[in-house]
Design an enzyme around this catalytic site. Structure first.
Site, PDB file in Angstrom:
ATOM      1  CG  PHE A 111      -0.254   0.742   2.454  1.00  0.00           C
ATOM      2  CD1 PHE A 111      -0.662   1.715   2.967  1.00  0.00           C
ATOM      3  CD2 PHE A 111       0.409  -0.445   3.321  1.00  0.00           C
ATOM      4  CE1 PHE A 111      -0.026   2.302   4.268  1.00  0.00           C
ATOM      5  CE2 PHE A 111       0.725   0.053   4.563  1.00  0.00           C
ATOM      6  CZ  PHE A 111       0.813   1.292   4.958  1.00  0.00           C
ATOM      7  CE  LYS A 112       3.601   1.696   4.839  1.00  0.00           C
ATOM      8  NZ  LYS A 112       4.923   1.423   5.444  1.00  0.00           N
TER       9      LYS A 112
END
Length: 462
Positions: A111-112
């Site tokens: 998700f980063k």
């Protein structure tokens, strides 16, 4: 839009200066001077937008005319063309009451990437416009490092150094960072925990003269640009569900250790996005769960778990939330953070604890529960959860009432944590980019867990 510090000694700075400052010069965290509001008519119109179009609308509220709209649109488009799914962050229904928001379709399967692909483009834009050299310094519990490196590797005018706790990230996470051979990338394997890495970063950024002399810039979630980019997928998921005919306000169950991802949801709700409960899912490093339940913020004993990216005792974004709970009283916030530094704990009054419980529900998922969530979800639906997402699913199952819709943020592809997946006797096929990592040479330097040791390596790198 202007930005200010949670500790009150920095104010009135623009978006680009806020991005470059990272940690505020007074030791606080930067926040917008006011939270922009989005009305119901605008939200209805936004239902029709693609993810990049929606990101342009949301981020424009925080950037204003500092970056011309056409140039910002190009930055955003470049950020998300690297994603494998055309929706960027698709919503997948597992049952009438459960869904996952897949945030792992970026280049490093985590998700980063959603925020760091944008921040990498943004840093490159600033470097090109100003002719300045940017030295990025960050710490990672696993995913941030690879995503940050991927966002800026090979970019002219930028160097990046990432600290990770030696031996305390998954094998794939380590390989994604350390097999990058670009000359502008440095990896430091720190003897200690992620909290040690994070402490070193804060100490180096608090050294204002060193920070300014070497143009240090932050990539961790202390950087306000990351949080702003993360608000977009809350809007996207809620609006997509509404467009598809869902009448219930969705809960969001958020696996979190550093409080950044769930703070982005809190910010989206403060902007006017109608959502249900924000469920704070932790693992056995449950400092945030204790704060929600008891009003006590106190780091405890570090525990290694099957969800290593959440093995964090000091949540770097907690101060931003504390500031809002203090009614935006910077002096009170600064005093509380000084007390935390002195005594190792913050205790809030009962009325504040009740307000916190109105904002969040929380549950700390035990190791056995995490593995059981992976096993049951796979057996029931055929869907394979990574252990962090499994913590979110388990927490949502504990807290959400019957009939409610809960969306869990799926923070990583399960291939990044095969060590945990194997514990429930599930065999998975790695995506080709991950499988290829095991054949590449690694580049990393091991250092002791002190700011001086890291500074020495930085000086050699710069």
């Amino acid at each position: 839009m202007k930005y200010k510090s949670t500790r009150g000694q920095v104010a009135g700075i623009g978006f680009i200066d806020a991005v470059l400052m990272g940690l505020a010069d007074d030791g606080g965290l930067l926040i917008p001077e006011s939270i922009p509001q989005v009305d119901a008519d605008t939200l209805t119109k936004w239902r029709e937008l693609t993810y990049p179009e929606l990101a342009l609308e949301v981020l424009s509220l925080f950037i204003g005319d500092e970056i011309p709209r056409d140039e910002l649109a190009e930055l955003i488009q470049a950020s998300y063309t690297t994603f494998r799914d055309p929706e960027v962050t698709p919503v997948k229904r597992l049952s009438p009451e459960r869904a996952v928001l897949e945030l792992f379709h970026g280049p490093t399967f985590a998700f980063k990437d959603v925020a760091l692909q944008f921040l990498g483009q943004l840093y490159a834009y600033i470097s090109q416009k100003t002719g300045s050299v940017i030295h990025i310094l960050g710490a990672t519990s696993g995913d941030t490092g690879a995503s940050a490196i991927e966002g800026v590797r090979g970019k002219e005018g930028i160097r990046i150094c990432i600290l990770h706790p030696a031996g305390k990230v998954s094998r794939v996470q380590e390989l994604q960072m350390t097999t990058v051979s670009d000359a502008n990338v440095q990896n430091l394997a720190v003897e200690g925990t992620f909290d040690d890495c994070q402490r070193i970063i804060k100490e180096l950024f608090a050294d204002v003269s060193f920070k300014k002399e070497y143009h240090l810039r932050a990539i961790n979630s202390i950087n306000i640009a990351r949080l702003l980019a993360q608000t977009v997928y809350y809007f996207y998921a809620a609006l997509k569900l509404a467009k598809d005919g869902e009448s219930r306000l969705p809960n969001f169950s958020v696996p979190t250790g550093n409080f950044g991802d769930i703070f982005a949801g809190y910010l989206a709700r403060r902007m006017g996005l109608p959502i249900g409960r924000l469920i704070l899912a932790t693992n056995e490093n449950n400092i945030l769960e204790r704060f929600v339940h008891e009003g006590i913020y106190e780091p405890g004993e570090f525990r290694s778990t099957y969800s290593p990216s959440m093995d964090i005792q000091v949540a770097s974004n907690f101060e931003r939330y504390l500031y809002y709970q203090n009614g935006e009283d910077a002096a009170k916030t600064a005093a509380q953070m000084a007390e935390l530094s002195k005594s190792g704990r913050i205790v809030v009054a009962s009325d504040v604890r009740e307000a916190v419980q109105a904002d969040f529900a929380a549950y700390g998922v035990k190791n056995a529960e995490c593995l059981e969530a992976i096993r049951v979800c796979h057996a029931d639906t055929g869907y394979l959860l990574d252990p962090h997402t499994a913590c979110g699913v388990a927490a949502g199952g504990r807290i959400a009432a019957s009939g409610e819709l809960t969306v869990t943020l799926a923070t990583a592809h399960p291939a990044k944590f095969d060590e945990s997946i194997q514990l429930v006797n599930i065999r998975q096929t790695f995506p080709a980019p991950i499988a290829a990592l095991f054949e590449k040479p690694q580049h990393a330097t091991r250092v002791e867990g002190s700011a001086d040791a890291v500074k020495d390596e930085l000086l050699r790198f710069f």
